[in-house]
Design an enzyme around this catalytic site. Sequence first.
Site, mmCIF file in Angstrom:
data_model
loop_
_atom_site.group_PDB
_atom_site.id
_atom_site.type_symbol
_atom_site.label_atom_id
_atom_site.label_comp_id
_atom_site.label_asym_id
_atom_site.label_seq_id
_atom_site.Cartn_x
_atom_site.Cartn_y
_atom_site.Cartn_z
ATOM 1 N N CYS B 163 0.795 -1.224 0.000
ATOM 2 C CA CYS B 163 0.000 0.000 0.000
ATOM 3 C C CYS B 163 0.829 1.276 0.000
ATOM 4 C CB CYS B 163 -0.928 -0.014 1.202
ATOM 5 S SG CYS B 163 -1.749 -1.592 1.379
ATOM 6 N N HIS B 296 -2.999 8.024 6.234
ATOM 7 C CA HIS B 296 -3.232 6.767 5.517
ATOM 8 C C HIS B 296 -4.675 6.334 5.796
ATOM 9 C CE1 HIS B 296 -2.261 3.131 3.450
ATOM 10 N NE2 HIS B 296 -2.388 2.364 4.510
ATOM 11 N N HIS B 331 -9.404 2.427 -1.005
ATOM 12 C CA HIS B 331 -7.963 2.249 -0.865
ATOM 13 C C HIS B 331 -7.436 1.698 -2.193
ATOM 14 C CE1 HIS B 331 -4.046 1.560 0.401
ATOM 15 N NE2 HIS B 331 -4.217 0.805 1.468
#
Lengths: 85, 404, 345
Positions: B163, B296, B331
């Site tokens: 990620c 995040h 995401h």
Amino acid sequence: MEALKQTLKQQIIEALNLQDTKPEDIDDKAPLFGEGLGLDSIDSLELMVLLERHYQIKVEDPREGRKILQSVQSMAEFIQSKQPA
Amino acid sequence: MAERVLITGMGMITAIGETVTANLHSLTHQHSGLGFTRFIDTIYKEVLPVAEVKYSNEELARMAGVPGQPGYTRTSLLGLIAIQEALQQAGIRDMQQEPTGFINASTVGGMCDTEKVYFDIIDPEKEGDFLRYIDTLDCADCTQRIADRTGINGFVTTISTACSSSANALMYGARLIKQGLARRVICGGTEALTSFTINGFNSLKNIDKQACRPFDHNRNGLNLGEGAAYLVLESESLVKQHGSRVLAELSGYCNSNEAFHPTAPSPEGDGAYTAMKEALAMSGRSIDQVQYVNVHGTATWPNDLSEGRALERLFGSEVPPFSSTKPFTGHALAAAGAIEAIYSVLAIQHRLIFPNLNFAEKMEELSIVPETRLLEEQAVTTVISNSFGFGGNNASLVISKYEG
Amino acid sequence: MAAITPQHSFEGDLFAQPLRSNTGNLLQVTEPDYKAFIPPNSLRRMSRLLKMGLTAAQQCLRDSSLGVPGAIITGTGKGSLQDTERFLKDIRQYGEKALNPTPFIQSTYNAVNGMIAVAQQCTTYNNTFVHRGFSFEHALLDSILQLQEGAPHTLTGALDEMSEEHFYIKSRIGYWKKEPVDNVQLYNTLSPGTIAGEGAVFFSLSATPTAHTYAHITGLKLLYKPAVAGISAGLSAFLQEQQLAVEDISLVITGRNGDSNFEHFYTELDKVLGTVPQLPFKHLCGEYETSGAFAVWLAAHIMKAQQLPQQWFPMQADFPAAGFQRILIYNHFFGEQHTFVLLER
């Protein structure tokens, strides 16, 4: 209940590939995580897969899972409580 | 003295818009991109929300200028659309004038298309056009498709650190410039939704069946998204030579590792704390000069706790406004770092702080809450953008207003 | 350094190890006993590439005795294929329900990096490159940048595996030779395709030499999809940057692999190299994305020992005399990513 616990121990050993562990090494009430067998959060997910595949029990919340997966005893009790009497 | 690294162009496509301007419009009008998938074949089609780009592959191919041309995966098409906008915005028409590098990021490459034909590929009985997808299995395929189509002629490579991939791509590009190995590098990432990743995150039991709720007490996981985003990085001397327009400066960055667990951060946010602290130190800014943190904030139970604690450790009682934009874009894994880096630039350019959607209840472990309103006319000059991933990989970027 | 490769490269005296031969067009690594490197509680879950990678990394750090690295940087073309394949099959077999998370987690390209960081308690820079024939070389470039930025030393590695399934997949688009080839005869059988390989190779790189140093990496040049003439021009430019003449190179290690589709790049290189001695290495490790790491490992051994493992090159009629000052490596991956690496004594 005893038979269920024996089966569970065998299934745990297989699912987590605990090569050097035998069913009799696992105490019914000993914690599976941290101290006991030294399992971690990924193992707990693997054990939830075990419950779903072998016992058709789906645990949605990982935090709830932690309580169920405390020991072989607590897993067996949970499975029994979910099965029709 | 090492070169300063400046951002001179940006391009993106996400579930909330096919250009940077369209993304800004959705952010300011609080239009989330979350919904159900139209293009993925999964039993979770109407169960797990995703932030999917609203166009089919055929439509994307037209937008990318490669209609009817075979071999372009959705990953490549999204990337191609985003990079073309970035090049246009930076005013780059002729790559031959200046060697231009391309540092791309991807987590599963062309899986979006290969997973549909994988069992044909491994079946000796089957023959057909699907064999052309074999070479798109890896992460390099999309990078090279994009590089070849746009005429990239400098360094070409791909980073995959889950990620945080595209944040690391930006960092690597910036370091190549600072060390004098390149004067212009295009960095970012591209990610297409796949059944592989939906099932992967679902097997980790961290996908929320509702729209994700970052930093909320009742948060219950993330929603996946897709998209692509690229930033053109140039050395200050190249900018001066060409008189290019500067959008912002990439003034600091740090990559640090949790060294804790394959998928979980340390509860005290050690890695996040170090990444933010070091990135800020490199930028030469102090904590009171940070006006906004684009966190995040995946809305998984461990991430937000760990990241929140890191914010409290770094900023003490003076935590600046922060928000997760993942309720807008989902995401987008490898693209997330670059998408949010662009949002950080937009915050500076348009004097905005974006809202953290879906927040209702404060986390009991933290004393801070995210910003839930769109704040306008804010003097935003320094933004921290966080991207954390599997393997304990933490990356923080500091993006600042360029003062010349 | 440490290397798990199709050769007996992991332990013992390299110069005394016999050549492993193979006729199946797929060279698989000689696996060490992982138990000596990875605690049982970690080992039980790990797939093959993870074991290879973590073990090579741990052995490398033992070899260098430099302690916790300042950065962990790897390259891999394909990551853990075994896990990717398993997760794809699980999705299908179990109808997307009750899937084991482990293969998904381990299919992540930076899984090995994360595990090394945990094992070494290394909280600093960590990065993974996944770009075919540039994967290792960009890891190397990133490491050089890290050293210049002040990292005391880096752990830099490359890892790839080849599964039977993936070998079959790539055979469908002509990557491998159709006829079975003895790896020792690889260079005598110029035909389309080559032989597949795999390996995990790690290096400790430091900015200053230690008593244990193998070699000095002094140059690196990467060329993306050059024309054939770009190879000779690229090499000339590289030598010029290094202020060297062709004659200053003691030995060239080339990625020749018997593939008639791409042999012309090596022929082009021959034109510039003239009489400089050359040695091929693909019969030792097979062709794979990060095979360049094998070449660097081999070159570094030769440089330190000032000796060639001659038993590994039965096809070679004669060998250059010792006195290796500079070794040049030229490799490419199916004609797309071309790399030059220069090592000095």
